[in-house]
Every structure is written in C-alpha cells, then in structure tokens.
Design a protein around this motif. Sequence first.
Motif, PDB file in Angstrom:
ATOM      1  N   TYR A   1       0.744  -1.185   0.043  1.00 47.30           N
ATOM      2  CA  TYR A   1       0.039  -0.010  -0.041  1.00 47.30           C
ATOM      3  C   TYR A   1       0.917   1.182   0.134  1.00 47.30           C
ATOM      4  CZ  TYR A   1      -3.928  -3.057   1.619  1.00 47.30           C
ATOM      5  OH  TYR A   1      -4.869  -3.889   1.723  1.00 47.30           O
TER       6      TYR A   1
ATOM      7  N   GLN B   1       0.860   5.164   1.636  1.00 47.01           N
ATOM      8  CA  GLN B   1       0.115   6.136   2.321  1.00 47.01           C
ATOM      9  C   GLN B   1       0.853   7.567   2.210  1.00 47.01           C
ATOM     10  OE1 GLN B   1      -0.055   5.168   6.575  1.00 47.01           O
ATOM     11  NE2 GLN B   1      -2.022   6.247   6.805  1.00 47.01           N
TER      12      GLN B   1
ATOM     13  N   PRO C   1      -4.221   4.606   3.839  1.00 44.22           N
ATOM     14  CA  PRO C   1      -3.403   3.703   2.862  1.00 44.22           C
ATOM     15  C   PRO C   1      -4.219   3.605   1.538  1.00 44.22           C
ATOM     16  CG  PRO C   1      -3.431   2.888   4.827  1.00 44.22           C
ATOM     17  CD  PRO C   1      -4.330   3.907   4.962  1.00 44.22           C
TER      18      PRO C   1
ATOM     19  N   VAL D   1      -5.817  -8.717   8.317  1.00 51.82           N
ATOM     20  CA  VAL D   1      -4.687  -8.338   7.464  1.00 51.82           C
ATOM     21  C   VAL D   1      -3.737  -7.697   8.623  1.00 51.82           C
ATOM     22  CG1 VAL D   1      -3.732  -6.878   5.741  1.00 51.82           C
ATOM     23  CG2 VAL D   1      -5.706  -7.791   5.343  1.00 51.82           C
TER      24      VAL D   1
ATOM     25  N   PHE E   1      -0.454  -5.222   9.094  1.00 53.65           N
ATOM     26  CA  PHE E   1       0.285  -4.264   8.596  1.00 53.65           C
ATOM     27  C   PHE E   1       1.687  -4.018   9.092  1.00 53.65           C
ATOM     28  CE2 PHE E   1      -2.299  -2.303   5.439  1.00 53.65           C
ATOM     29  CZ  PHE E   1      -3.581  -2.684   5.723  1.00 53.65           C
ATOM     30  N   GLY E   2       2.806  -3.666   8.446  1.00 55.07           N
ATOM     31  CA  GLY E   2       3.988  -3.618   8.533  1.00 55.07           C
ATOM     32  C   GLY E   2       4.117  -1.999   9.294  1.00 55.07           C
ATOM     33  N   THR E   3       5.131  -1.479   9.643  1.00 57.32           N
ATOM     34  CA  THR E   3       5.349   0.030  10.174  1.00 57.32           C
ATOM     35  C   THR E   3       5.268   0.927   8.993  1.00 57.32           C
ATOM     36  OG1 THR E   3       7.543  -0.315  10.390  1.00 57.32           O
ATOM     37  CG2 THR E   3       6.203  -0.473  12.388  1.00 57.32           C
TER      38      THR E   3
END
Lengths: 112, 113
Positions: free
Chosen positions: A36, A38, A44, A100, A102-104
């Motif tokens: 994604y 953002q 995002p 889902v 998410f990473g940072t």
Amino acid sequence: SQKIEQNSEALNIQEGKTATLTCNYTNYSPAYLQWYRQDPGRGPVFLLLIRENEKEKRKERLKVTFDTTLKQSLFHITASQPADSATYLCARASGGYQKVTFGTGTKLQVIP
Amino acid sequence: EADIYQTPRYLVIGTGKKITLECSQTMGHDKMYWYQQDPGMELHLIHYSYGVNSTEKGDLSSESTVSRIRTEHFPLTLESARPSHTSQYLCASSDRVGYNEQFFGPGTRLTVL
C-alpha cells in the motif's frame, strides 16, 4: 505471533533511480503479501498483491517479488519521480476471513 | 462512484464527551474494519465486522465500541473520550471474495483535550 518488519529508516533516492523497499515476515508464510501507499494524513491506498506461489508481479513502474525461502518481499519503483514520495506499507494476509497485518511502513523521499 | 467515507475529518473535543465516528461505504463490501494509527506509527486493528450484526475486537485493545446494523455503515463510538484516545482513526472495507484488499477512508483525526 506473526510479524511484518519494514525498514523504519527513511529511504532517500534520486529522481530517475530505482527505489527498493524491503518487507520481512516471521513464522509461517502468508498466502499473499500486499503493498500500500500512504500519504501524510490520508488512508493507505492498495497498490499490488503477490501470492506465495508467484515469484514476481508487475504493474506499470512497480514490481514486487516474494521469496518464501528468505521470508521476504521486495518492492521496486523504477524511474522514480518526486510524486512517488510517500510511506509504503507491506501487509500479510491469508484470505477468506483472516485479518490483514500491516508493517510499520518505509518512508520514501524522491529527490528532484 | 463506489467509495468509502468518514466523518468528521477532524474532531477536537473535551475529556468526558461521547463521540461517534461515522464510516460508510458504497461498494457493497461485507467486511469492514477500524484501525488506529498514531503519527509515524503502524496501523493497529481495533474492530472488524464480517457482515450485518457481526462485530469483533481487533488486535489492539480499545475502549471504543462499534455496531453494524446496515452493510454500508460501521460507526465507532467512544462513551467518554480521554486524551489517550487522541489518534487517527481509519475505516476500511474489503470484499467477501478476493484477497482482502483493504479500501480505506480518508480517516478522522481525533484530538481529546
């Protein structure tokens, strides 16, 4: 627990070069990884996903790879432009009614 | 045009007030989510729903509550706002089929004084 790790250091790159962002995951392989974009203060926006049985996926100037041996996905932006400057998030998912994760995110700055 | 909407975009409110953050989507998606995100930090899932009358707590504990009476509407409520609730709240939806691509709203920036 399943974790997604992205380089928290910002990536600065010259316009026209290829930007490469890394996403590493722990424990079992996700069925697929999503990427994604953002922008500051915005939600995002989904860009691409790659399934675990795919080595590579392309969309215009974007390319994503998935290496289940290294437990890693690489996200490439070729011919980068200042408009590509944003934070890019990697996310793991398993389909169906799975959540889902998410990473940072990694902040990309393309310098003119 | 199919989309996902959040209101208000910005909210500044005093401690102890009750607030409701609105989220609506016109894509007919069964699945909807609320995430909380502090500046420069990761997204944390606080609530999700897989359809009407279905709500579940997410990975991050939250004092907020949600409801899903209609497919297109997924409001989040804080009964008594506190400064620790100051954050960005992002609503998202995804289709029942497919690979859970998340479609996000623009977010609500909440500040509790």
